[in-house]
Design a protein around this motif. Structure first.
Motif, mmCIF file in Angstrom:
data_model
loop_
_atom_site.group_PDB
_atom_site.id
_atom_site.type_symbol
_atom_site.label_atom_id
_atom_site.label_comp_id
_atom_site.label_asym_id
_atom_site.label_seq_id
_atom_site.Cartn_x
_atom_site.Cartn_y
_atom_site.Cartn_z
ATOM 1 N N GLY A 67 -3.291 -2.938 79.058
ATOM 2 C CA GLY A 67 -2.967 -1.629 79.607
ATOM 3 C C GLY A 67 -3.128 -0.506 78.596
ATOM 4 N N LYS A 68 -3.489 -0.857 77.361
ATOM 5 C CA LYS A 68 -3.689 0.140 76.314
ATOM 6 C C LYS A 68 -5.129 0.651 76.327
ATOM 7 C CE LYS A 68 -0.379 -2.297 73.341
ATOM 8 N NZ LYS A 68 -0.190 -3.008 72.037
ATOM 9 N N LYS A 69 -5.376 1.679 75.522
ATOM 10 C CA LYS A 69 -6.726 2.218 75.357
ATOM 11 C C LYS A 69 -7.007 2.405 73.873
ATOM 12 C CE LYS A 69 -7.071 4.693 79.776
ATOM 13 N NZ LYS A 69 -8.196 3.888 80.277
ATOM 14 N N LEU A 70 -8.291 2.429 73.516
ATOM 15 C CA LEU A 70 -8.657 2.700 72.128
ATOM 16 C C LEU A 70 -8.208 4.108 71.746
ATOM 17 C CD1 LEU A 70 -12.308 1.268 71.995
ATOM 18 C CD2 LEU A 70 -10.218 0.186 71.144
ATOM 19 N N ASN A 71 -7.753 4.249 70.510
ATOM 20 C CA ASN A 71 -7.248 5.550 70.042
ATOM 21 C C ASN A 71 -8.339 6.386 69.393
ATOM 22 O OD1 ASN A 71 -4.498 4.963 70.773
ATOM 23 N ND2 ASN A 71 -4.393 3.621 68.976
ATOM 24 N N ILE A 72 -9.533 6.335 69.963
ATOM 25 C CA ILE A 72 -10.665 7.101 69.454
ATOM 26 C C ILE A 72 -11.476 7.636 70.631
ATOM 27 C CG2 ILE A 72 -10.945 5.896 67.241
ATOM 28 C CD1 ILE A 72 -13.068 4.147 68.618
ATOM 29 N N LEU A 73 -12.355 8.578 70.342
ATOM 30 C CA LEU A 73 -13.274 9.077 71.351
ATOM 31 C C LEU A 73 -14.549 8.239 71.325
ATOM 32 C CD1 LEU A 73 -12.884 12.919 70.710
ATOM 33 C CD2 LEU A 73 -11.757 11.539 72.473
ATOM 34 N N SER A 74 -15.292 8.256 72.405
ATOM 35 C CA SER A 74 -16.490 7.417 72.509
ATOM 36 C C SER A 74 -17.532 7.742 71.453
ATOM 37 C CB SER A 74 -17.104 7.551 73.904
ATOM 38 O OG SER A 74 -17.469 8.899 74.162
ATOM 39 N N GLY A 75 -17.599 8.993 71.020
ATOM 40 C CA GLY A 75 -18.621 9.386 70.058
ATOM 41 C C GLY A 75 -18.221 9.232 68.604
ATOM 42 N N ASP A 76 -16.991 8.837 68.346
ATOM 43 C CA ASP A 76 -16.514 8.766 66.962
ATOM 44 C C ASP A 76 -17.285 7.755 66.118
ATOM 45 O OD1 ASP A 76 -14.685 10.685 67.561
ATOM 46 O OD2 ASP A 76 -12.931 9.370 67.547
ATOM 47 N N VAL A 77 -17.684 6.643 66.718
ATOM 48 C CA VAL A 77 -18.394 5.615 65.962
ATOM 49 C C VAL A 77 -19.745 6.122 65.486
ATOM 50 C CG1 VAL A 77 -19.438 4.546 68.021
ATOM 51 C CG2 VAL A 77 -19.125 3.195 65.936
ATOM 52 N N TYR A 78 -20.419 6.909 66.302
ATOM 53 C CA TYR A 78 -21.722 7.455 65.907
ATOM 54 C C TYR A 78 -21.553 8.482 64.789
ATOM 55 C CZ TYR A 78 -22.883 5.438 70.454
ATOM 56 O OH TYR A 78 -23.027 4.595 71.527
#
Length: 208
Positions: A67-78
């Motif tokens: 039920g949790k979510k990643l604590n980052i935005l989708s573009g952060d890895v790029y």
């Protein structure tokens, strides 16, 4: 192989209830089903098929399991990758991205688990820390799990089979010692890459 015992370690209760494991008799059929349901993601060593493929997979899996979510935005890895690599080469992104997402997952109590299929693709799963450790102890010729490890202590070995043209990678997702290369051969035609003493039988390229 008791599929249900294994699946409890990688699926939520709802996901497990949706799979009738009693009618599945072959490993390959189960793997295909898990891929079709997006419980396992297969990514080529050269990179994602589409933007945010890894983010969406890991975010969806951790949400389904906790039920949790990643604590980052989708573009952060790029953004982080571009800040780290000034002249990236083909194949640089996946190891970086998997380490990046693994750290994010660890903060939520999860880990990336790899299914070793003996080819140049990454078969990715998500499991809790405890279940990830249990998966690595599963005894099966087909379901060979291991936790993510890029230690950069040994090179990536690339063997181009002179008989059938198949290209195989050794040490792609985890470090591999030279002694463990002994007896390795082409998965397609059986051509020997290293003899039983670890001597190269074909041309092997090494990338550090």
């Amino acid at each position: 192989m008791k599929y249900k015992t294994m699946l409890t370690k990688i699926l939520s209760k709802k996901e497990l209830a949706d799979i009738d494991v009693k009618i599945i008799k072959e490993d390959g059929i189960l793997l295909d089903d898990l891929r079709r349901r997006n419980y396992i993601l297969v990514v080529d060593w050269s990179g994602e098929c589409e933007e945010n493929e890894l983010f969406n997979f890991f975010n969806n899996r951790v949400t389904s399991l906790s039920g949790k979510k990643l604590n980052i935005l989708s573009g952060d890895v790029y953004k982080s990758f571009n800040e780290t690599f000034t002249n990236p080469k083909k194949g640089d992104f996946l190891p970086f991205a998997l380490n990046y997402f693994n750290e994010q997952l660890k903060s939520l109590g999860f880990r990336i688990v790899l299914l070793d299929m003996g080819n140049d693709a990454y078969y990715l799963l998500v499991a809790s820390k405890n279940n990830a450790n249990k998966l690595t102890k599963v005894k099966s010729d087909f379901w060979k799990f291991k936790e993510l490890s890029f230690q950069n202590k040994t090179p990536l070995y690339v063997a181009n089979c002179p008989k059938c043209g198949n290209i195989q990678f050794f040490g792609l997702d985890t470090d591999i010692e030279e002694k463990d290369l002994a007896g390795k051969c082409c998965s397609d035609c059986g051509t020997l890459f290293w003899d039983e003493d670890g001597n190269e039988m074909v041309n092997i390229e090494k990338y550090y």
